[in-house]
Design a protein around this motif. Structure first.
Motif, PDB file in Angstrom:
ATOM      1  N   GLY A 170       0.813  -1.210   0.000  1.00  0.00           N
ATOM      2  CA  GLY A 170       0.000   0.000   0.000  1.00  0.00           C
ATOM      3  C   GLY A 170       0.847   1.261   0.000  1.00  0.00           C
ATOM      4  N   ASN A 171       1.897   1.280   0.801  1.00  0.00           N
ATOM      5  CA  ASN A 171       2.755   2.459   0.892  1.00  0.00           C
ATOM      6  C   ASN A 171       3.568   2.693  -0.375  1.00  0.00           C
ATOM      7  OD1 ASN A 171       1.904   2.981   3.513  1.00  0.00           O
ATOM      8  ND2 ASN A 171       3.586   1.852   4.453  1.00  0.00           N
ATOM      9  N   SER A 172       3.984   1.624  -1.032  1.00  0.00           N
ATOM     10  CA  SER A 172       4.831   1.764  -2.219  1.00  0.00           C
ATOM     11  C   SER A 172       4.044   2.059  -3.486  1.00  0.00           C
ATOM     12  CB  SER A 172       5.686   0.509  -2.419  1.00  0.00           C
ATOM     13  OG  SER A 172       4.861  -0.615  -2.677  1.00  0.00           O
ATOM     14  N   THR A 173       2.754   1.726  -3.512  1.00  0.00           N
ATOM     15  CA  THR A 173       1.949   1.952  -4.717  1.00  0.00           C
ATOM     16  C   THR A 173       0.874   3.025  -4.533  1.00  0.00           C
ATOM     17  OG1 THR A 173       0.308   0.254  -4.138  1.00  0.00           O
ATOM     18  CG2 THR A 173       2.241  -0.456  -5.407  1.00  0.00           C
ATOM     19  N   GLY A 174       0.548   3.344  -3.286  1.00  0.00           N
ATOM     20  CA  GLY A 174      -0.532   4.297  -3.031  1.00  0.00           C
ATOM     21  C   GLY A 174      -1.907   3.685  -3.132  1.00  0.00           C
ATOM     22  N   LYS A 175      -1.976   2.374  -3.328  1.00  0.00           N
ATOM     23  CA  LYS A 175      -3.270   1.713  -3.452  1.00  0.00           C
ATOM     24  C   LYS A 175      -3.867   1.430  -2.067  1.00  0.00           C
ATOM     25  CE  LYS A 175      -2.846  -0.256  -8.062  1.00  0.00           C
ATOM     26  NZ  LYS A 175      -3.087  -1.430  -8.923  1.00  0.00           N
ATOM     27  N   HIS A 176      -5.176   1.391  -2.029  1.00  0.00           N
ATOM     28  CA  HIS A 176      -5.909   1.230  -0.771  1.00  0.00           C
ATOM     29  C   HIS A 176      -5.828  -0.206  -0.265  1.00  0.00           C
ATOM     30  CE1 HIS A 176      -9.007   1.578   2.273  1.00  0.00           C
ATOM     31  NE2 HIS A 176      -9.696   0.609   1.687  1.00  0.00           N
ATOM     32  N   VAL A 177      -5.619  -0.346   1.039  1.00  0.00           N
ATOM     33  CA  VAL A 177      -5.670  -1.644   1.694  1.00  0.00           C
ATOM     34  C   VAL A 177      -6.880  -1.658   2.613  1.00  0.00           C
ATOM     35  CG1 VAL A 177      -4.484  -3.295   3.188  1.00  0.00           C
ATOM     36  CG2 VAL A 177      -3.152  -1.861   1.618  1.00  0.00           C
ATOM     37  N   ASP A 178      -7.793  -2.575   2.393  1.00  0.00           N
ATOM     38  CA  ASP A 178      -9.033  -2.657   3.162  1.00  0.00           C
ATOM     39  C   ASP A 178      -8.798  -3.514   4.405  1.00  0.00           C
ATOM     40  OD1 ASP A 178     -11.574  -3.035   4.192  1.00  0.00           O
ATOM     41  OD2 ASP A 178     -12.528  -3.256   2.227  1.00  0.00           O
ATOM     42  N   TRP A 179      -8.476  -2.860   5.508  1.00  0.00           N
ATOM     43  CA  TRP A 179      -8.163  -3.595   6.737  1.00  0.00           C
ATOM     44  C   TRP A 179      -9.395  -4.206   7.383  1.00  0.00           C
ATOM     45  CZ3 TRP A 179      -3.501  -5.050   6.804  1.00  0.00           C
ATOM     46  CH2 TRP A 179      -2.477  -4.236   6.322  1.00  0.00           C
ATOM     47  N   GLN A 180     -10.554  -3.631   7.153  1.00  0.00           N
ATOM     48  CA  GLN A 180     -11.786  -4.238   7.667  1.00  0.00           C
ATOM     49  C   GLN A 180     -12.029  -5.589   6.998  1.00  0.00           C
ATOM     50  OE1 GLN A 180     -14.985  -1.378   7.208  1.00  0.00           O
ATOM     51  NE2 GLN A 180     -14.544  -0.468   9.213  1.00  0.00           N
ATOM     52  N   ALA A 181     -11.809  -5.659   5.693  1.00  0.00           N
ATOM     53  CA  ALA A 181     -11.957  -6.919   4.971  1.00  0.00           C
ATOM     54  C   ALA A 181     -10.913  -7.925   5.446  1.00  0.00           C
ATOM     55  CB  ALA A 181     -11.817  -6.675   3.462  1.00  0.00           C
ATOM     56  N   PHE A 182      -9.720  -7.456   5.731  1.00  0.00           N
ATOM     57  CA  PHE A 182      -8.645  -8.306   6.261  1.00  0.00           C
ATOM     58  C   PHE A 182      -9.091  -8.966   7.566  1.00  0.00           C
ATOM     59  CE2 PHE A 182      -4.787  -8.991   8.763  1.00  0.00           C
ATOM     60  CZ  PHE A 182      -3.870  -9.473   7.839  1.00  0.00           C
ATOM     61  N   GLN A 183      -9.667  -8.175   8.463  1.00  0.00           N
ATOM     62  CA  GLN A 183     -10.118  -8.697   9.750  1.00  0.00           C
ATOM     63  C   GLN A 183     -11.293  -9.667   9.593  1.00  0.00           C
ATOM     64  OE1 GLN A 183      -8.687  -8.424  12.696  1.00  0.00           O
ATOM     65  NE2 GLN A 183      -7.054  -7.174  11.812  1.00  0.00           N
ATOM     66  N   LYS A 184     -12.150  -9.408   8.630  1.00  0.00           N
ATOM     67  CA  LYS A 184     -13.288 -10.306   8.389  1.00  0.00           C
ATOM     68  C   LYS A 184     -12.819 -11.694   7.979  1.00  0.00           C
ATOM     69  CE  LYS A 184     -16.835  -6.881   7.178  1.00  0.00           C
ATOM     70  NZ  LYS A 184     -17.695  -6.354   6.086  1.00  0.00           N
ATOM     71  N   VAL A 185     -11.785 -11.744   7.138  1.00  0.00           N
ATOM     72  CA  VAL A 185     -11.237 -13.039   6.718  1.00  0.00           C
ATOM     73  C   VAL A 185     -10.671 -13.777   7.925  1.00  0.00           C
ATOM     74  CG1 VAL A 185      -9.472 -14.195   5.339  1.00  0.00           C
ATOM     75  CG2 VAL A 185     -10.748 -12.278   4.374  1.00  0.00           C
ATOM     76  N   LEU A 186      -9.990 -13.059   8.803  1.00  0.00           N
ATOM     77  CA  LEU A 186      -9.420 -13.686  10.001  1.00  0.00           C
ATOM     78  C   LEU A 186     -10.509 -14.263  10.898  1.00  0.00           C
ATOM     79  CD1 LEU A 186      -6.556 -11.258  11.072  1.00  0.00           C
ATOM     80  CD2 LEU A 186      -6.369 -13.455   9.888  1.00  0.00           C
ATOM     81  N   LYS A 187     -11.586 -13.525  11.059  1.00  0.00           N
ATOM     82  CA  LYS A 187     -12.684 -13.990  11.912  1.00  0.00           C
ATOM     83  C   LYS A 187     -13.367 -15.217  11.309  1.00  0.00           C
ATOM     84  CE  LYS A 187     -13.744  -9.523  14.055  1.00  0.00           C
ATOM     85  NZ  LYS A 187     -14.753  -8.438  14.199  1.00  0.00           N
ATOM     86  N   ARG A 188     -13.478 -15.222   9.991  1.00  0.00           N
ATOM     87  CA  ARG A 188     -14.131 -16.337   9.310  1.00  0.00           C
ATOM     88  C   ARG A 188     -13.250 -17.578   9.312  1.00  0.00           C
ATOM     89  NH1 ARG A 188     -15.008 -13.966   4.676  1.00  0.00           N
ATOM     90  NH2 ARG A 188     -13.318 -14.920   3.485  1.00  0.00           N
ATOM     91  N   GLY A 189     -11.962 -17.369   9.140  1.00  0.00           N
ATOM     92  CA  GLY A 189     -11.020 -18.492   9.110  1.00  0.00           C
ATOM     93  C   GLY A 189     -11.126 -19.255   7.811  1.00  0.00           C
ATOM     94  N   SER A 190      -9.975 -19.575   7.212  1.00  0.00           N
ATOM     95  CA  SER A 190     -10.028 -20.286   5.932  1.00  0.00           C
ATOM     96  C   SER A 190      -8.761 -21.102   5.674  1.00  0.00           C
ATOM     97  CB  SER A 190     -10.214 -19.272   4.784  1.00  0.00           C
ATOM     98  OG  SER A 190      -9.217 -18.272   4.827  1.00  0.00           O
ATOM     99  N   ALA A 191      -8.052 -21.453   6.717  1.00  0.00           N
ATOM    100  CA  ALA A 191      -6.831 -22.241   6.543  1.00  0.00           C
ATOM    101  C   ALA A 191      -7.156 -23.725   6.445  1.00  0.00           C
ATOM    102  CB  ALA A 191      -5.879 -21.994   7.711  1.00  0.00           C
ATOM    103  N   LYS A 192      -6.477 -24.419   5.533  1.00  0.00           N
ATOM    104  CA  LYS A 192      -6.654 -25.865   5.392  1.00  0.00           C
ATOM    105  C   LYS A 192      -5.609 -26.570   6.262  1.00  0.00           C
ATOM    106  CE  LYS A 192      -8.547 -25.875   0.677  1.00  0.00           C
ATOM    107  NZ  LYS A 192      -8.333 -26.342  -0.708  1.00  0.00           N
ATOM    108  N   SER A 193      -5.867 -26.607   7.540  1.00  0.00           N
ATOM    109  CA  SER A 193      -4.884 -27.169   8.459  1.00  0.00           C
ATOM    110  C   SER A 193      -5.147 -28.650   8.698  1.00  0.00           C
ATOM    111  CB  SER A 193      -4.911 -26.422   9.795  1.00  0.00           C
ATOM    112  OG  SER A 193      -6.204 -26.482  10.365  1.00  0.00           O
TER     113      SER A 193
END
Length: 307
Positions: free
Chosen positions: A239-262
């Motif tokens: 994000g810092n090197s390109t100026g593009k937006h990083v959606d941290w809310q979406a990042f946290q949603k993925v963590l809460k949902r969980g999607s690792a194939k462990s």
């Protein structure tokens, strides 16, 4: 971890062009206000700035199996938007166009990697399960006795499995996969291991490729042991090197949902005696050295080549 200067020149040049266009837009707006000039359309300016912004490097993640890649893929896509992300499939090498983008790589402590790979096969998953030497009889190493796969008989089965997939003096399966994904050597495309499947010439090519790999050839590495922390750091760099937006809310949603194939297994240390640990170090020594893994099953040093 840090962003490599490999990407900096092209990125900053495009950012400069974008900022110049923004300044020109502001100047045009000011002239319209001051002079009452009625431009019929300034869409060309908007289109040009959009074109520059869209041409900024996208993020590339080369999916290394059994390193938390499913979760990392979802985190990256959701946080950056699918149009800004390219996912290279398992056992695919980085393309020439990927090299001009922001590359995210995955790595894992080799000892922990093999425990996970074995446990995944014991649960009936993956094609690697059927690639071990010895035919049908060898499949007995996947017949576990406990839910956590850590009974004394299960541990012995894992150690037999390690011997079956290893070749003395040759690169291990993880080294083969690292070379396939990140070295860029054409002759290694699609290799997934184990080393028992390949001839001496191919294994020597892998060994040289792994020896030549520099962690700095990838913009940002994510270690499985610290996946969320490292993924967040990589996205911040992008994000810092390109100026593009990083959606941290979406990042946290993925963590809460969980999607690792462990896979389910016991503590990594429970599976390794001195001879089994030495077998891994022999086949994947460069990975221990290059990525700061000082001990078998350890998290790794915070002071390593690409930090």
């Amino acid at each position: 971890l840090k962003g490599s200067s490999r990407l900096a020149r092209s990125t900053y040049a495009m950012l400069f062009a974008l900022r110049l266009l923004i300044c020109l837009q502001a100047c045009v707006g000011a002239l319209k206000t001051l002079n009452g000039v009625n431009f019929t359309s300034d869409n060309s300016m908007d289109s040009a700035s959009a074109l520059v912004f869209e041409s900024l490097p996208y993020a590339v993640y080369n999916h290394m199996p059994k390193t938390g890649g499913t979760l990392l893929t979802n985190l990256t896509k959701m946080a950056l938007g699918k149009s800004n992300v390219r996912i290279e499939a398992e056992f695919a090498r980085l393309s020439a166009s990927d090299r001009s983008s922001f590359i995210i790589g995955s790595i894992r402590n080799p000892c922990d990697y093999y425990v996970s790979l074995w446990a995944y096969g014991a649960e009936g998953h993956g094609r690697f399960k059927h690639r071990i030497a010895g035919g049908r009889k060898s499949q007995r190493v996947y017949r576990t006795k406990s839910k956590a796969k850590d009974s004394p008989k299960d541990v012995q089965a894992f150690r037999r499995w390690m011997r079956l997939i290893s070749v003395p003096g040759a690169p291990g399966t993880l080294s083969i996969r690292l070379a396939t994904s990140y070295s860029g050597v054409v002759g290694l495309a699609g290799l997934a291991g184990p080393p028992t499947e390949y001839g001496q010439a191919k294994l020597e090519l892998v060994a040289k490729a792994v020896s030549d790999i520099s962690p700095s050839s990838v913009d940002c590495w994510v270690r499985t042991e610290t996946l969320v922390k490292d993924a967040k750091h990589c996205l911040e760099i992008y994000g810092n090197s390109t100026g593009k937006h990083v959606d941290w809310q979406a990042f946290q949603k993925v963590l809460k949902r969980g999607s690792a194939k462990s896979s389910t297994h016991g503590s990594c240390k429970a599976y390794f005696d001195k001879s089994t640990a030495a077998l891994v170090r022999q086949g994947d020594g460069d990975i221990f050295h290059k990525f700061g893994y000082e001990t078998c099953c350890g998290q790794g040093s915070s002071n390593w080549g690409s930090h």
